[in-house]
Design a protein around this motif. Sequence first.
Motif, mmCIF file in Angstrom:
data_model
loop_
_atom_site.group_PDB
_atom_site.id
_atom_site.type_symbol
_atom_site.label_atom_id
_atom_site.label_comp_id
_atom_site.label_asym_id
_atom_site.label_seq_id
_atom_site.Cartn_x
_atom_site.Cartn_y
_atom_site.Cartn_z
ATOM 1 N N GLN A 1 48.706 107.654 121.325
ATOM 2 C CA GLN A 1 48.432 106.932 120.075
ATOM 3 C C GLN A 1 49.363 107.464 118.984
ATOM 4 O O GLN A 1 49.000 108.342 118.200
ATOM 5 C CB GLN A 1 46.957 107.043 119.681
ATOM 6 C CG GLN A 1 46.252 108.336 120.007
ATOM 7 C CD GLN A 1 44.824 108.373 119.478
ATOM 8 O OE1 GLN A 1 44.496 109.181 118.630
ATOM 9 N NE2 GLN A 1 43.952 107.509 119.978
ATOM 10 N N GLU A 2 50.556 106.905 118.960
ATOM 11 C CA GLU A 2 51.590 107.428 118.063
ATOM 12 C C GLU A 2 51.245 107.205 116.595
ATOM 13 O O GLU A 2 51.512 108.056 115.744
ATOM 14 C CB GLU A 2 52.951 106.792 118.388
ATOM 15 C CG GLU A 2 53.514 107.180 119.749
ATOM 16 C CD GLU A 2 52.841 106.469 120.925
ATOM 17 O OE1 GLU A 2 52.126 105.465 120.696
ATOM 18 O OE2 GLU A 2 53.024 106.918 122.069
ATOM 19 N N ALA A 3 50.668 106.025 116.291
ATOM 20 C CA ALA A 3 50.349 105.738 114.889
ATOM 21 C C ALA A 3 49.356 106.768 114.362
ATOM 22 O O ALA A 3 49.496 107.288 113.248
ATOM 23 C CB ALA A 3 49.771 104.330 114.757
ATOM 24 N N ASN A 4 48.361 107.066 115.184
ATOM 25 C CA ASN A 4 47.381 108.071 114.768
ATOM 26 C C ASN A 4 48.032 109.436 114.630
ATOM 27 O O ASN A 4 47.758 110.176 113.683
ATOM 28 C CB ASN A 4 46.229 108.120 115.770
ATOM 29 C CG ASN A 4 45.110 109.047 115.326
ATOM 30 O OD1 ASN A 4 44.713 109.036 114.174
ATOM 31 N ND2 ASN A 4 44.623 109.871 116.233
ATOM 32 N N SER B 1 43.410 107.942 110.074
ATOM 33 C CA SER B 1 44.165 109.050 110.663
ATOM 34 C C SER B 1 44.411 110.151 109.632
ATOM 35 O O SER B 1 44.358 111.339 109.958
ATOM 36 C CB SER B 1 45.520 108.565 111.183
ATOM 37 O OG SER B 1 45.343 107.545 112.136
ATOM 38 N N GLN C 1 44.379 101.188 114.659
ATOM 39 C CA GLN C 1 44.548 102.603 114.306
ATOM 40 C C GLN C 1 43.217 103.276 113.992
ATOM 41 O O GLN C 1 43.040 104.469 114.241
ATOM 42 C CB GLN C 1 45.503 102.740 113.107
ATOM 43 C CG GLN C 1 45.874 104.200 112.834
ATOM 44 C CD GLN C 1 46.857 104.369 111.686
ATOM 45 O OE1 GLN C 1 47.413 103.396 111.188
ATOM 46 N NE2 GLN C 1 47.084 105.595 111.278
ATOM 47 N N GLU D 1 41.931 104.465 117.237
ATOM 48 C CA GLU D 1 42.712 105.632 117.688
ATOM 49 C C GLU D 1 42.162 106.886 117.017
ATOM 50 O O GLU D 1 41.881 107.898 117.659
ATOM 51 C CB GLU D 1 44.195 105.478 117.299
ATOM 52 C CG GLU D 1 44.937 104.367 118.022
ATOM 53 C CD GLU D 1 46.450 104.382 117.741
ATOM 54 O OE1 GLU D 1 47.124 103.448 118.201
ATOM 55 O OE2 GLU D 1 46.966 105.313 117.089
ATOM 56 N N ALA D 2 42.024 106.795 115.695
ATOM 57 C CA ALA D 2 41.531 107.943 114.928
ATOM 58 C C ALA D 2 40.093 108.281 115.319
ATOM 59 O O ALA D 2 39.720 109.453 115.407
ATOM 60 C CB ALA D 2 41.624 107.650 113.430
#
Lengths: 321, 282
Positions: A64-67, B126, B157, B160-161
């Motif tokens: 998860q690159e964005a994170n 994030s 995202q 993801e976070a």
Amino acid sequence: MSAILAKNRIREDKEMRNAYCETLMELAEKDERIVVLDADLMSSMGMKPFLKAYPERTFNVGIQEANMIGVAAGLSATGKIPFAHSFGPFATRRCFDQIFLSCGYSRLNVRITGSDPGVTASYNGGTHMPFEDMGIMRNIPDITILEPVDSVMLRDLIKQTANLYGVFYTRLLRKNAVKIYEEGSTFEIGKGVQLRDGKDVTIIATGIMVDEALKAAEALEVDGISARVLNMFTLKPIDKETIIKSAEETGAIVTAENHNVINGLGSAVAEVLVENRPVPMERVGVFDRFGEVGPESYLRERFNLTASDIMEKVKKVIARK
Amino acid sequence: MLGAEKIKEFEIFALKIRIEAMKAIGNLGFGHVGGALSIADALAVLYGGVMNVDPKNPRWDDRDWLICSKGHAGPAVYAALALRGYFPLEELMTLNKPGTHLPSHCDRNLTIGVDMTTGSLGQGSSLAVGVALGNRLDGRENYTYLILGDGEIQEGQVWEAALYAAQQKLDNLIAFIDYNKKQLDGFTKEINDLGDIKAKFESFGWHGQEVDGSNVKEIYEAIERAKEVKGKPSVIVLHTIKGKGWSFAENTASNHHMTVSKEQMEEALDELYKKLEKAVTR
């Protein structure tokens, strides 16, 4: 800056990734603010020793690159000095808005490393082959973009960035580089290094093309052409002063990069020339194409990234003088 | 338990946030009315008592952090900050004017007291994880509060976070979802239904709660419960009303970003001041 050209330009014994890991471990030992982030490529990047030594300061977020970029930015807001890594395309293209806003616009303090530049992505093929990573990052105001050419330069630059504030993108060859500099050489971010003097043309090169430029200059000498060679390892801020001086003194410029010429070194140098000291210029690099799969040697030929391609452009540019 | 006096105090603070936000937006003539008003109660509880902050020392290392990831709620955040004493109330009138320190979306470099720059939805999640990790690394016992819009959690995202916050057992992170059921283009249900948000976060390894997001007592108590949770991050789903407090906005279908005429601003302020008077004299 005191850079000494290596006597023998041979493949280094140590891989760049190992030099990177060692440098970060050295920094981490002295400064507890240093933290490392990765997105499931720690093994590829040879970062396991860092993880072992500093598990609490290693954040492998998974795929998860964005994170990863946002977490790095958040960590920096609390005073940490983050180094975040992925393969070039995923460290830039995949998470550009996060880098632009969460890091750049927010004026936070983040170092991003994108590995496997251009044709060196080789067997991973077109999906993993960044010809545009530096070009994308160039659009971020005040970012610093570095492409260390060998492990000597890599160590010096990584140590410097640790003590600076801002957003840094380091384009990193993962495997063994050709040794360009002698041990102990030091560099000034934003200043090109003159590796060889010449009066007929200046070849401005970065990354794997530096060795090709030196080979080209040596071969051109036999043909009676005197070529200056510059290692422009900082793409941004670009060293205007040295570019203008070279244009004035040699009257012709050839750029060489393992990257799309659009918004890469070719563009950056051209911008300086047209606004300050227009002289004939030619570019060696990738001309607006996608990457492909294959052995690196094949890809270098396929994308015209060889010493003979540079020689051809040198002859062409001199004819235009 | 929260005493009646404190409840009253929070309610008054929430009304004042709405009043000041509406003055700022009304003075400009347009703005993100809906999402600023819907989150006012949570902001009142946070800045009115829960958060350990010092307006005189806004970047104090041990402070609690607030990351308003739905950055367009800026006017409500600024109102809360000004009311809390970070900067003079008059400054709210500069919202979005040339050279202002108060832009539409929250900016850590422009506004005293704003902890993080937000506006591109999803990114605050994030950032909050990074801040919570950084503070934990330094052994601090402070909390990181994260406010997400409901529409915002359509961004990948966020998830993801959410995964990584649970992986890291970030019990110093408390997130709020401003579940006002609407996004710019209409109802979330009709665009990209969010379903059971609490269950989604719980399945990601978070502790979940669901409360009336217009009820300061419920919000406060949910935060208290969240602080008791160890080994996992917490989410509090706030059931809110977009445009809450100004009937006209509440009843306007498209109230994410609205024009507000002088007359409408007066009407809104009249309604809100009446509520304030009632709350004060109760």
